[in-house]
Design a protein around this motif. Structure first.
Motif, PDB file in Angstrom:
ATOM      1  N   LEU A  86       0.880  -1.155  -0.037  1.00 31.12           N
ATOM      2  CA  LEU A  86      -0.146  -0.047   0.084  1.00 31.12           C
ATOM      3  C   LEU A  86       0.782   1.263   0.068  1.00 31.12           C
ATOM      4  O   LEU A  86       0.676   2.226  -0.641  1.00 31.12           O
ATOM      5  CB  LEU A  86      -0.968   0.163   1.322  1.00 31.12           C
ATOM      6  N   LYS A  87       1.947   1.253   0.559  1.00 35.40           N
ATOM      7  CA  LYS A  87       2.917   2.340   0.859  1.00 35.40           C
ATOM      8  C   LYS A  87       3.502   2.660  -0.694  1.00 35.40           C
ATOM      9  O   LYS A  87       3.889   3.868  -0.847  1.00 35.40           O
ATOM     10  CB  LYS A  87       4.123   1.914   1.761  1.00 35.40           C
ATOM     11  N   SER A 106      -3.618   5.279  -1.089  1.00 32.21           N
ATOM     12  CA  SER A 106      -3.982   4.020  -0.911  1.00 32.21           C
ATOM     13  C   SER A 106      -5.126   4.047   0.238  1.00 32.21           C
ATOM     14  O   SER A 106      -5.074   4.920   1.150  1.00 32.21           O
ATOM     15  CB  SER A 106      -2.994   3.002  -0.700  1.00 32.21           C
ATOM     16  N   ILE A 148      -1.810   6.331   3.774  1.00 29.08           N
ATOM     17  CA  ILE A 148      -2.669   5.492   3.717  1.00 29.08           C
ATOM     18  C   ILE A 148      -3.909   5.773   4.412  1.00 29.08           C
ATOM     19  O   ILE A 148      -3.642   6.188   5.635  1.00 29.08           O
ATOM     20  CB  ILE A 148      -2.127   4.148   3.985  1.00 29.08           C
TER      21      ILE A 148
END
Length: 242
Positions: free
Chosen positions: A123-124, A129, A175
């Motif tokens: 996700l990073k 995200s 995120i």
């Protein structure tokens, strides 16, 4: 570039609907399920879509680890994680046993947390995200009117708390986390994808999964705000969570 989405519990009624919905939108799909046969059947319904099937049993941490070993060979990033997988234990506490409790919380809470943990590096890598937890209104403290079944509801509370607390740890990576808390939902398998059949069968007593999919799209579409939680309730004015 199509967005990449991981949907856990994709072989459930809700998970299947979400999989079809985001396939129709051109997303790259990574679909998790515990039953390999059901995963294969789901993939057949999504012909033409970019789909990777991920088998894992949340009751076994090593199984989750193997799932991510496969996932990391297929992609270096994820845009969206939808946590839909959850255990089943709706007996009263006095009617259950320690082993069942342990297995249930491992699947529903520890398994969910572990999947989020292992998704974070992927996700990073995306500019923006999202982690979206399908919690249910039973797990939303200010809304919940339920007092049982205690194990099931306490696990919903735990997933809600995980999503709320997690934001303080991962916002620095760009995120966002959101808890979606729907009331009673009609499973896709009951009426197919025809809203008219749903209306005739359920009236105002349940939520069509289309609204859940739309809520996810709303969450991930925000550019200048963070949607922390959404409660979806059936339109029946007498609905009280039961």
């Amino acid at each position: 570039m199509p967005k990449k989405i991981l949907i856990t519990g994709a072989t459930s009624g809700i998970g299947t609907y979400l999989s079809r919905h985001f396939a129709s939108k051109g997303f790259t799909l990574f679909l998790h399920g515990r039953d390999e046969k059901k995963l294969d059947n789901l993939a057949k319904k999504l012909q033409g879509a970019d789909v990777t099937l991920l088998h894992a049993d949340y009751g076994h941490p090593k199984s989750i680890e193997k799932m991510f070993e496969k996932l990391k060979t297929r992609t270096k990033n994820l845009d969206i994680l939808v946590n839909n997988a959850f255990g089943k234990l709706e007996d009263e506490l006095v009617k259950t046993d320690g082993q069942s409790l342990s297995e249930f919380f491992q699947v529903s809470v520890a398994g969910t947390a572990d999947v989020i943990r292992q998704c974070l590096p992927l996700l990073k890598q995306s500019k923006t995200s999202h982690v979206v937890n399908i919690v249910a209104d039973w797990g939303f403290p200010m809304h919940n009117v339920m007092t049982g079944p205690s194990a099931y509801i306490s696990a919903k509370y735990a997933v809600h708390g995980l999503g709320a607390a997690l934001q303080t740890e991962i916002a620095k990576f760009g995120i966002m986390t959101t808890n979606l808390c729907p009331g009673v939902m009609a499973a896709d398998t009951e009426f197919g994808s025809d809203p008219m059949k749903f209306t005739k069968a359920k009236g105002k007593k349940a939520i069509h999964p289309m609204d859940l999919a739309n809520a996810i799209e709303f969450v991930i579409g925000q550019r200048f705000s963070h949607v922390r939680s959404i409660v979806l309730t059936p339109p029946d004015p007498k609905y009280n969570g039961l």
